[in-house]
Write a protein that holds these residues in place. Structure first.
Motif, short mmCIF file in Angstrom:
data_model
loop_
_atom_site.label_atom_id
_atom_site.label_comp_id
_atom_site.label_asym_id
_atom_site.label_seq_id
_atom_site.Cartn_x
_atom_site.Cartn_y
_atom_site.Cartn_z
N ALA A 143 0.83 -1.21 0.00
CA ALA A 143 0.00 0.00 0.00
C ALA A 143 0.86 1.25 0.00
N GLY A 144 0.49 2.18 -0.87
CA GLY A 144 1.15 3.48 -0.92
C GLY A 144 2.40 3.55 -1.76
N THR A 145 2.84 2.45 -2.36
CA THR A 145 4.06 2.50 -3.17
C THR A 145 3.77 3.17 -4.51
N TRP A 146 4.70 4.01 -4.93
CA TRP A 146 4.55 4.76 -6.19
C TRP A 146 5.29 4.02 -7.27
N PRO A 147 4.75 3.91 -8.45
CA PRO A 147 3.41 4.26 -8.89
C PRO A 147 2.46 3.07 -8.88
N GLY A 148 2.98 1.88 -8.54
CA GLY A 148 2.20 0.65 -8.69
C GLY A 148 0.90 0.60 -7.92
N TRP A 149 0.93 0.96 -6.64
CA TRP A 149 -0.29 0.88 -5.84
C TRP A 149 -1.32 1.88 -6.33
N TYR A 150 -0.89 3.09 -6.64
CA TYR A 150 -1.82 4.12 -7.13
C TYR A 150 -2.40 3.72 -8.49
N ALA A 151 -1.57 3.12 -9.33
CA ALA A 151 -2.06 2.63 -10.62
C ALA A 151 -3.12 1.55 -10.41
N ALA A 152 -2.89 0.67 -9.45
CA ALA A 152 -3.85 -0.40 -9.19
C ALA A 152 -5.18 0.16 -8.68
N VAL A 153 -5.12 1.18 -7.84
CA VAL A 153 -6.36 1.82 -7.37
C VAL A 153 -7.11 2.45 -8.55
N ILE A 154 -6.38 3.14 -9.43
CA ILE A 154 -7.00 3.73 -10.62
C ILE A 154 -7.60 2.63 -11.48
N GLN A 155 -6.89 1.53 -11.64
CA GLN A 155 -7.40 0.43 -12.47
C GLN A 155 -8.69 -0.14 -11.89
N LEU A 156 -8.71 -0.35 -10.59
CA LEU A 156 -9.91 -0.94 -9.97
C LEU A 156 -11.09 0.03 -10.02
N VAL A 157 -10.87 1.27 -9.61
CA VAL A 157 -11.97 2.24 -9.55
C VAL A 157 -12.45 2.62 -10.95
N CYS A 158 -11.53 3.04 -11.81
CA CYS A 158 -11.94 3.47 -13.16
C CYS A 158 -12.46 2.29 -13.97
N GLY A 159 -11.85 1.12 -13.83
CA GLY A 159 -12.33 -0.05 -14.54
C GLY A 159 -13.75 -0.40 -14.14
N THR A 160 -14.05 -0.31 -12.83
CA THR A 160 -15.40 -0.60 -12.36
C THR A 160 -16.40 0.44 -12.86
N LEU A 161 -16.02 1.72 -12.82
CA LEU A 161 -16.91 2.77 -13.32
C LEU A 161 -17.19 2.59 -14.81
N ALA B 186 -12.78 7.08 -18.08
CA ALA B 186 -11.96 6.65 -19.21
C ALA B 186 -10.80 7.61 -19.44
N LEU B 187 -11.02 8.89 -19.21
CA LEU B 187 -9.94 9.88 -19.37
C LEU B 187 -8.83 9.63 -18.34
N VAL B 188 -9.21 9.40 -17.10
CA VAL B 188 -8.22 9.12 -16.05
C VAL B 188 -7.50 7.81 -16.35
N ALA B 189 -8.25 6.79 -16.76
CA ALA B 189 -7.65 5.49 -17.07
C ALA B 189 -6.69 5.60 -18.26
N SER B 190 -7.10 6.32 -19.29
CA SER B 190 -6.25 6.50 -20.46
C SER B 190 -4.96 7.22 -20.09
N GLY B 191 -5.08 8.26 -19.30
CA GLY B 191 -3.89 8.99 -18.86
C GLY B 191 -2.95 8.14 -18.02
N SER B 192 -3.52 7.32 -17.16
CA SER B 192 -2.67 6.45 -16.32
C SER B 192 -1.93 5.43 -17.18
N MET B 193 -2.57 4.95 -18.23
CA MET B 193 -1.90 3.98 -19.10
C MET B 193 -0.87 4.66 -20.00
N ALA B 194 -1.12 5.90 -20.38
CA ALA B 194 -0.10 6.65 -21.13
C ALA B 194 1.12 6.85 -20.25
N TYR B 195 0.90 7.22 -18.98
CA TYR B 195 2.00 7.37 -18.04
C TYR B 195 2.76 6.05 -17.88
#
Length: 151
Positions: free
Chosen positions: A49-67, A78-87
């Motif tokens: 928990a809290g490790t950059w960037p993996g944990w934050y990416a996983a939270v984005i994946q779970l939340v944005c993927g579910t939405l 989708a905009l947040v998810a797309s940006g996270s994958m570009a990063y």
């Protein structure tokens, strides 16, 4: 044939959204909870928990993927998810090699462009966004005037 395909477009787009959202949410769930093989398909491990960037990416994946899966706030999620994958592609994979096939960034690139498409197309059929828009439009319609009934 074109008319038939055009008529099916919202339904196919809705199915596309559901599949992409589900796959993305599964990546987040695997990394956060160790399910489905765990982080990066390992042996059930999780990202601390809290490790950059993996944990934050996983939270984005779970939340944005579910939405996106539900079709709720699809364009923003989708905009947040797309940006996270570009990063992810440019920060994690690009340094190794130029092409995704060489640097292992195929999934990041595909998710990035799939979500970018959903930013512009919206949720399609079967989404909560569409249901809420329908209800809002129905509430905005003026009630038809009725003549008083004669006694």
């Amino acid at each position: 044939m074109t008319a038939r395909l055009n008529g099916a477009q919202p339904y196919v787009l809705g199915l596309f959204r559901i599949v992409v959202g589900l796959l993305f949410a599964c990546h987040g769930a695997a990394s956060l909870f160790g399910v489905l093989g765990g982080a990066a398909g390992g042996n059930g491990g999780t990202i601390p928990a809290g490790t950059w960037p993996g944990w934050y990416a996983a939270v984005i994946q779970l939340v944005c993927g579910t939405l996106v899966l539900l079709g709720l706030g699809t364009r923003a999620a989708a905009l947040v998810a797309s940006g996270s994958m570009a990063y992810a592609y440019f920060d994690v994979h690009q340094g190794t090699a130029l092409w995704p096939i060489q640097n292992g960034g195929e999934a990041s690139a595909m998710f990035c462009w799939a979500f970018f498409l959903l930013v512009f197309t919206g949720s399609g059929a079967f989404g909560i966004d569409r249901l809420l828009a329908r209800r809002s439009a129905a509430a905005d319609r003026p009630a038809p005037e009725r003549a008083p009934l004669a006694a």
